[in-house]
Design a protein around this motif. Structure first.
Motif, PDB file in Angstrom:
ATOM      1  N   PRO A  62      46.403  -0.601  32.737  1.00 38.11           N
ATOM      2  CA  PRO A  62      47.804  -0.538  32.302  1.00 38.11           C
ATOM      3  C   PRO A  62      47.996   0.388  31.101  1.00 38.11           C
ATOM      4  CG  PRO A  62      47.007  -2.826  32.362  1.00 38.11           C
ATOM      5  CD  PRO A  62      45.878  -1.965  32.771  1.00 38.11           C
ATOM      6  N   LEU A  63      49.060   1.181  31.164  1.00 37.83           N
ATOM      7  CA  LEU A  63      49.309   2.200  30.143  1.00 37.83           C
ATOM      8  C   LEU A  63      49.484   1.604  28.754  1.00 37.83           C
ATOM      9  CD1 LEU A  63      49.539   5.270  30.327  1.00 37.83           C
ATOM     10  CD2 LEU A  63      52.024   5.013  30.229  1.00 37.83           C
ATOM     11  N   TYR A  64      50.060   0.379  28.691  1.00 40.52           N
ATOM     12  CA  TYR A  64      50.340  -0.192  27.374  1.00 40.52           C
ATOM     13  C   TYR A  64      49.061  -0.439  26.584  1.00 40.52           C
ATOM     14  CZ  TYR A  64      48.934  -4.962  28.611  1.00 40.52           C
ATOM     15  OH  TYR A  64      48.202  -6.078  28.950  1.00 40.52           O
ATOM     16  N   LEU A  65      47.926  -0.521  27.261  1.00 42.22           N
ATOM     17  CA  LEU A  65      46.669  -0.729  26.542  1.00 42.22           C
ATOM     18  C   LEU A  65      46.355   0.454  25.624  1.00 42.22           C
ATOM     19  CD1 LEU A  65      44.309  -2.401  29.172  1.00 42.22           C
ATOM     20  CD2 LEU A  65      45.543  -3.441  27.281  1.00 42.22           C
ATOM     21  N   TYR A  66      46.987   1.597  25.903  1.00 36.99           N
ATOM     22  CA  TYR A  66      46.754   2.776  25.062  1.00 36.99           C
ATOM     23  C   TYR A  66      47.717   2.872  23.879  1.00 36.99           C
ATOM     24  CZ  TYR A  66      43.542   4.399  28.618  1.00 36.99           C
ATOM     25  OH  TYR A  66      42.480   4.487  29.470  1.00 36.99           O
ATOM     26  N   THR A  67      48.582   1.857  23.716  1.00 41.06           N
ATOM     27  CA  THR A  67      49.577   1.952  22.641  1.00 41.06           C
ATOM     28  C   THR A  67      49.066   1.386  21.313  1.00 41.06           C
ATOM     29  OG1 THR A  67      50.511  -0.171  23.276  1.00 41.06           O
ATOM     30  CG2 THR A  67      51.543   1.790  24.213  1.00 41.06           C
ATOM     31  N   MET A 112      52.211 -12.097  27.516  1.00 38.11           N
ATOM     32  CA  MET A 112      51.124 -11.114  27.542  1.00 38.11           C
ATOM     33  C   MET A 112      49.863 -11.662  28.215  1.00 38.11           C
ATOM     34  SD  MET A 112      51.682  -8.949  24.134  1.00 38.11           S
ATOM     35  CE  MET A 112      51.802  -9.935  22.712  1.00 38.11           C
TER      36      MET A 112
ATOM     37  N   LEU B  16      50.218  -8.042  17.726  1.00 32.30           N
ATOM     38  CA  LEU B  16      50.375  -7.146  18.869  1.00 32.30           C
ATOM     39  C   LEU B  16      49.170  -6.234  19.002  1.00 32.30           C
ATOM     40  CD1 LEU B  16      54.099  -5.944  18.922  1.00 32.30           C
ATOM     41  CD2 LEU B  16      52.916  -7.430  20.546  1.00 32.30           C
ATOM     42  N   SER B  17      48.746  -5.651  17.861  1.00 31.00           N
ATOM     43  CA  SER B  17      47.643  -4.705  17.959  1.00 31.00           C
ATOM     44  C   SER B  17      46.349  -5.435  18.312  1.00 31.00           C
ATOM     45  CB  SER B  17      47.498  -3.874  16.678  1.00 31.00           C
ATOM     46  OG  SER B  17      46.904  -4.625  15.659  1.00 31.00           O
ATOM     47  N   VAL B  20      46.568  -6.017  22.170  1.00 30.38           N
ATOM     48  CA  VAL B  20      46.407  -4.767  22.913  1.00 30.38           C
ATOM     49  C   VAL B  20      44.974  -4.233  22.768  1.00 30.38           C
ATOM     50  CG1 VAL B  20      47.137  -2.360  23.046  1.00 30.38           C
ATOM     51  CG2 VAL B  20      48.839  -4.149  22.771  1.00 30.38           C
ATOM     52  N   ASN B  37      42.086   4.396  20.154  1.00 31.95           N
ATOM     53  CA  ASN B  37      43.197   4.038  19.265  1.00 31.95           C
ATOM     54  C   ASN B  37      43.376   5.058  18.150  1.00 31.95           C
ATOM     55  OD1 ASN B  37      44.099   1.771  20.495  1.00 31.95           O
ATOM     56  ND2 ASN B  37      42.790   0.394  19.332  1.00 31.95           N
TER      57      ASN B  37
END
Lengths: 140, 149
Positions: A62-67, A112, B16-17, B20, B37
């Protein structure tokens, strides 16, 4: 023993926020974040090199993992601004309050991809004690 | 007031971080994930700085105390050591123990910087610790009961 390390990491977090705040006071917030990321990227590159790991990009995740990097930037910007205006202890305490608040929301709704744990009203007692602590820290 | 809200938002961003980063770490490994990251983060802030048109000049850089440059390295050390330690202690203690370290160091640093020990910060800090402790105990009980059910 590991519990002692967890406390030590907390100490490191405060030292980091302080160092970053000092840097920010010299060159401004955006340039400070730039320098922090240059130093950080060099450090993690060194660690990868020592561990003989190659950087990879995996397809199909998933792209959001790169945010994470973008969130990281916002986080450092916010921390630096608050550190200069609120000082180290208040910035960090309010941050912990925010962490507990969001974790409770995530747990309650099972956001999430996490397992849902319903919010227990008894925890309002803990939150109230924390809030009183924060108010005392703020007005003193 | 604005800064108070901002600092709480900082706490949101921390969670959040963490979520993720843990997700990315599971896919490609923690250190590779951290590397990605920083590449993403550095690219974004570079674009922002270029758009703002601010530049670093050597003279200013030279006037900054050296330790101020170490924050970025500390960040990486914190991520790396957290990944070793967090799985080894119950998750509910992590926030508590981290905070104890943070608040004690925070009070000491505020004392060094402003030459002033604030009773309010100490009393307030102890209350915050008690509140976290209380809620951790409720979480622990919920986890235990949940596992038994």
């Amino acid at each position: 023993m590991y519990k002692l390390y967890a406390i030590l990491i907390g100490v490191l977090i405060t030292i980091m926020v302080t160092f970053n705040g000092v840097l920010e006071s010299h060159i401004g917030n955006f340039l400070a974040v730039l320098v922090i990321h240059i130093v950080g990227l060099s450090s993690i590159s060194l660690i990868l090199l020592l561990r003989q790991e190659r950087p990879t990009i995996k397809k199909g995740i998933p792209l959001y993992l790169y945010t994470g990097g973008a969130i990281g930037i916002l986080l450092v910007l916010v921390n630096n601004i608050c550190f200069s205006n609120l000082g180290a202890s208040l910035t960090l305490s309010l941050g912990v309050f925010g962490q507990l608040l969001l974790s409770s929301i995530i747990d309650h709704f099972g956001l999430m991809g996490m397992k849902a744990y319903k919010f227990q009203l008894k925890k309002l007692i803990g939150f109230s004690i924390i809030l009183v602590g924060l108010i005392i820290m703020t007005i003193y | 007031m604005l800064y108070i809200v901002l600092a709480i938002i900082g706490g949101f961003l921390t969670i959040l971080s963490m979520v993720v980063n843990a997700g990315l770490g599971k896919e490609i490994g923690v250190f590779r994930g951290t590397f990605i990251n920083y590449v993403v983060g550095l690219s974004l802030i570079l674009i922002m700085v270029l758009m703002l048109g601010s530049f670093l000049d050597i003279k200013t850089l030279a006037s900054i105390p050296f330790y101020a440059f170490l924050g970025g390295a500390l960040g990486v050390i914190i991520v790396a050591s957290s990944n070793v330690i967090i799985p080894k202690i119950p998750a509910i203690y992590t926030v508590l123990l981290n905070f104890i370290g943070q608040i004690v160091a925070g009070i000491i640093i505020d004392y060094i910087r402003f030459d002033f020990i604030s009773k309010g910060k100490i009393i307030g800090g102890i209350l915050v610790i008690l509140g976290i402790l209380y809620n951790s105990m409720i979480d622990k009980k919920q986890l235990r009961d949940g596992n038994n059910a």
